[in-house]
Motif scaffolding. Structure first.
Motif, mmCIF file in Angstrom:
data_model
loop_
_atom_site.group_PDB
_atom_site.id
_atom_site.type_symbol
_atom_site.label_atom_id
_atom_site.label_comp_id
_atom_site.label_asym_id
_atom_site.label_seq_id
_atom_site.Cartn_x
_atom_site.Cartn_y
_atom_site.Cartn_z
ATOM 1 N N UNK A 74 -55.878 -54.285 -40.525
ATOM 2 C CA UNK A 74 -56.449 -54.955 -41.352
ATOM 3 C C UNK A 74 -56.426 -56.515 -40.930
ATOM 4 N N UNK A 75 -55.253 -56.955 -40.799
ATOM 5 C CA UNK A 75 -55.453 -58.416 -40.424
ATOM 6 C C UNK A 75 -56.306 -58.768 -39.223
ATOM 7 N N UNK A 90 -57.289 -48.993 -50.449
ATOM 8 C CA UNK A 90 -56.370 -47.382 -50.155
ATOM 9 C C UNK A 90 -55.448 -47.772 -49.218
ATOM 10 N N UNK A 91 -55.971 -48.413 -47.958
ATOM 11 C CA UNK A 91 -55.068 -48.720 -46.909
ATOM 12 C C UNK A 91 -53.789 -49.552 -47.363
ATOM 13 N N UNK A 92 -54.003 -50.320 -48.202
ATOM 14 C CA UNK A 92 -53.019 -51.149 -48.609
ATOM 15 C C UNK A 92 -51.949 -50.234 -49.396
ATOM 16 N N UNK A 93 -52.393 -49.470 -50.344
ATOM 17 C CA UNK A 93 -51.672 -48.614 -50.967
ATOM 18 C C UNK A 93 -50.634 -47.704 -50.063
ATOM 19 N N UNK A 94 -51.743 -47.138 -49.145
ATOM 20 C CA UNK A 94 -50.755 -46.172 -48.094
ATOM 21 C C UNK A 94 -49.651 -47.095 -47.373
ATOM 22 N N UNK A 95 -49.946 -48.273 -46.986
ATOM 23 C CA UNK A 95 -48.925 -49.043 -46.311
ATOM 24 C C UNK A 95 -47.703 -49.145 -47.362
ATOM 25 N N UNK A 96 -47.947 -49.696 -48.725
ATOM 26 C CA UNK A 96 -47.065 -49.694 -49.571
ATOM 27 C C UNK A 96 -45.824 -48.591 -49.730
ATOM 28 N N UNK A 97 -46.807 -47.169 -49.831
ATOM 29 C CA UNK A 97 -46.003 -46.030 -50.107
ATOM 30 C C UNK A 97 -45.142 -45.666 -48.807
ATOM 31 N N UNK A 98 -45.672 -45.998 -47.525
ATOM 32 C CA UNK A 98 -45.038 -45.837 -46.075
ATOM 33 C C UNK A 98 -43.605 -46.854 -46.118
ATOM 34 N N UNK A 99 -43.362 -47.730 -46.895
ATOM 35 C CA UNK A 99 -42.269 -48.475 -46.843
ATOM 36 C C UNK A 99 -41.083 -47.662 -47.210
ATOM 37 N N UNK A 100 -41.318 -46.609 -48.122
ATOM 38 C CA UNK A 100 -40.224 -46.163 -48.834
ATOM 39 C C UNK A 100 -39.299 -45.126 -47.971
ATOM 40 N N UNK A 101 -40.320 -44.402 -46.997
ATOM 41 C CA UNK A 101 -39.282 -43.260 -46.160
ATOM 42 C C UNK A 101 -38.079 -44.177 -45.151
ATOM 43 N N UNK A 141 -40.400 -56.278 -48.357
ATOM 44 C CA UNK A 141 -41.159 -56.766 -47.113
ATOM 45 C C UNK A 141 -41.643 -58.166 -47.214
ATOM 46 N N UNK A 142 -40.909 -59.192 -47.129
ATOM 47 C CA UNK A 142 -41.121 -60.515 -47.172
ATOM 48 C C UNK A 142 -42.307 -61.098 -45.936
ATOM 49 N N UNK A 143 -42.281 -60.412 -45.206
ATOM 50 C CA UNK A 143 -43.439 -60.713 -43.879
ATOM 51 C C UNK A 143 -45.049 -60.024 -44.720
ATOM 52 N N UNK A 144 -44.906 -58.911 -45.119
ATOM 53 C CA UNK A 144 -46.254 -58.345 -45.496
ATOM 54 C C UNK A 144 -46.548 -59.129 -46.965
ATOM 55 N N UNK A 145 -45.850 -59.583 -47.757
ATOM 56 C CA UNK A 145 -45.898 -60.200 -48.939
ATOM 57 C C UNK A 145 -46.402 -61.743 -48.646
ATOM 58 N N UNK A 146 -45.873 -62.285 -47.847
ATOM 59 C CA UNK A 146 -46.358 -63.634 -47.365
ATOM 60 C C UNK A 146 -47.558 -63.497 -46.860
ATOM 61 N N UNK A 147 -47.832 -62.817 -45.720
ATOM 62 C CA UNK A 147 -49.300 -62.834 -45.171
ATOM 63 C C UNK A 147 -50.369 -62.415 -46.226
ATOM 64 N N UNK A 148 -50.135 -61.452 -47.004
ATOM 65 C CA UNK A 148 -50.963 -61.041 -47.970
ATOM 66 C C UNK A 148 -51.453 -61.988 -48.856
ATOM 67 N N UNK A 204 -61.988 -49.074 -49.162
ATOM 68 C CA UNK A 204 -60.958 -48.764 -48.097
ATOM 69 C C UNK A 204 -59.870 -49.889 -47.934
ATOM 70 N N UNK A 205 -60.075 -50.883 -48.128
ATOM 71 C CA UNK A 205 -58.818 -52.059 -47.898
ATOM 72 C C UNK A 205 -57.628 -51.565 -48.907
#
Length: 550
Positions: free
Chosen positions: A49-50, A17-28, A242-249, A14-15
């Motif tokens: 998630x956090x 899949x959610x990360x994959x969905x979040x990554x896809x949603x950055x392109x729109x 997305x430097x914020x997402x990359x740094x936190x992950x 589930x984690x």
């Protein structure tokens, strides 16, 4: 596959899949309002998630101080995402350029404090559960505080970001890096390197250096990412902008790998620990259906397991089965109590032997106690006999003389003396008994002794009176001294007196006794340092004795 392991796999999937969905949603993001909505959904996914990860830390991390630092790190991560969401998806830059710029500055609060939390976590790793950091570690708060102050006041000095001089409104999209920005990056790098060194020196896995280095991979990638991102490579900003997402992950991956490798103590891998336990245990549901079992557990039927709800169950071979309720079911464990049974058997045999010995000893103690009591009574009797020996001898003589008396007058006088001596011996013996038990005696005992002696004197036709102002206990030795003195006076004056008065009073810190009699007996030989003898004009005698303090 056990149910617990199955749920772990489902949770991990589930984690992902959610990360994959979040990554896809950055392109729109290029699609206007649709991109704004996608960004909000994406932020909600990350923050959800956090948040779950932050809550899980409270249940998994053992050391309190480490758990505290991880909670602060979670706070900074969530603050970073919240600020980022407001800046990009809620506040329009065209309408509120200054607000957007300051939201961008606030990014640097978690950016400078998050590496410090990583350093604090490394310092607390491996410490005892109740360990607390030294106050000197608070000095490490100075550099990130100074750096954040420098960033948030950038509009005053532009030491971190330089905006074009001809721009009327400074926008985050149009700037260049200055020395202050590289100071922030240097602080980030120093914290990471120091964290690497501290954790490596505290490594718990010996002989497996490759495994120990695994947690450093995310942080090394993060350093490379920041360098490449700062260099401005277009493909990096398109794919991983997305430097914020990359740094936190990367930071969370680093923490999780540290716990996985044992660099940070955590309550994980319960299944392996339970399976390898030397205690034979089984976990069941509410219906006593076994869900988990250790290798050394005794496998018995469900009916036997249910019996543990009301107490221990003895199994063959000297094993005892016990149970307890837990959330959602029961835990049952078996214990080898053969050594205990052997000890109990030996104790029983020793107890029977000791019981026989104790019976003999109790009888011996009773005999000894009786002998001691007789010896004590004999010694006390000897003391009484010694103290009243002269009066007893005198009584015996008077009894003989009474039998030989020729006249009633002589016999009456002898009987008077026998009466007085008898009362004295009785009361004197009582005072000896009391002195054997205590150093002091209630004054009423002395008063009763004096009154009984005077009652005997009154039976001889002599008028008596008694008075006292003493109410406190008196030393036994002084009570006996006063009573002996009074007896001597009575014996000497019995034949010639018609009146007797006794008064006991306070005398300074002690007490004094005054005896008045109309006897014509001579009392001069009784005078001493404590006894005074006086005669008045009527011929009455006044005898005064003074004793020590009460």
């Amino acid at each position: 596959m056990t149910s617990a392991y199955k749920w772990n796999v489902i949770g991990a999937a589930a984690v992902v899949l959610l990360l994959a969905a979040a990554y896809i949603l950055r392109f729109p993001a290029v699609l206007g309002d649709a991109g704004r909505l996608a960004g909000i959904i994406r932020s909600i996914i990350f923050m959800g998630l956090f948040s779950v990860w932050a809550v899980s830390l409270r249940n998994r991390v053992i050391q309190k101080q480490t758990r505290k630092y991880m909670s602060l790190a979670s706070f900074f991560i969530l603050l970073w995402f919240l600020t980022r969401t407001i800046k990009y998806n809620i506040v329009p830059e065209l309408l509120f350029p200054h607000a957007v710029r300051y939201l961008w500055y606030i990014y640097y609060l978690p950016m400078v404090f998050l590496p410090l939390m990583g350093l604090y976590i490394a310092m607390s790793a491996g410490k005892p559960e109740g360990w607390k950091a030294d106050r000197k570690t608070l000095l490490l708060l100075i550099p990130p505080s100074a750096l954040f102050t420098m960033v948030v006041t950038n509009d005053l000095h532009q030491f971190v970001f330089r905006f074009p001089d001809d721009d009327y409104i400074w926008k985050p999209a149009d700037y260049s890096y200055e020395a202050g920005y590289y100071m922030v990056f240097a602080w980030f790098f120093i914290c990471l390197v120091t964290t690497f060194v501290i954790l490596y020196r505290k490594r718990r896995i010996t002989g497996s250096r490759g495994v120990v280095l695994i947690p450093y991979i995310p942080m090394a990638l993060l350093i490379v990412y920041n360098v490449v991102y700062t260099a401005g490579f277009p493909w990096v900003r398109v794919l991983f902008g997305d430097i914020t997402a990359v740094t936190c992950l990367m930071f969370i991956s680093y923490i999780e790998l540290c716990m996985f490798c044992g660099l940070i103590q955590a309550n994980t891998r319960y299944m392996e620990l339970f399976d390898a336990s030397t205690v034979g245990m089984q976990i069941t549901d509410e219906n006593y259906i076994v869900k988990l079992s250790s290798q050394t557990a005794k496998h018995v039927s469900g009916d036997v397991l249910k019996k543990t709800a009301s107490g221990h169950v003895m199994l063959e071979g000297g094993f005892r089965l016990s149970g307890a309720d837990i959330t959602g079911g029961h835990v049952v464990w078996s214990e080898d109590i053969n050594p205990l049974l052997d000890v109990l058997l030996k104790l029983k045999e020793a107890g029977e032997e000791l019981e026989d010995i104790n019976g003999i000893l109790e009888e011996e103690n009773r005999v000894r106690a009786r002998e001691a009591q007789i010896a004590e009574q004999t010694a006390l009797y000897n003391i009484i006999r010694r103290e009243t020996a002269s009066q007893i001898a005198e009584m015996e003589k008077m009894i003989t003389r009474t039998e030989e008396a020729e006249s009633e007058e002589e016999k009456r006088n002898l009987l008077k003396r026998i009466l007085v001596l008898g009362v004295y011996i009785k009361r004197r013996s009582n005072l000896v008994f009391l002195s054997d038990k205590s150093l002091t005696v209630d004054f009423r005992e002395l008063e009763l002794a004096v009154r009984e002696s005077m009652s005997g004197v009154e039976l001889c036709g002599i008028v008596c009176s008694f008075g006292s102002e003493i109410t406190r206990p008196v030393p036994c030795v002084y009570a006996i001294e006063i009573y002996d003195f009074l007896e001597k006076v009575i014996e000497r004056s019995l034949d010639s007196m018609t009146a007797l008065a006794v008064y006991i009073r306070k005398e300074g810190t002690g007490m004094g006794v005054t005896v008045r009699t109309d006897s014509d007996a001579d009392f001069d030989d009784m005078e001493s340092e404590s006894v005074s003898v006086y005669s008045d004009e009527d011929g009455e005698k006044l005898l005064v004795i003074k004793t020590g303090g009460v």
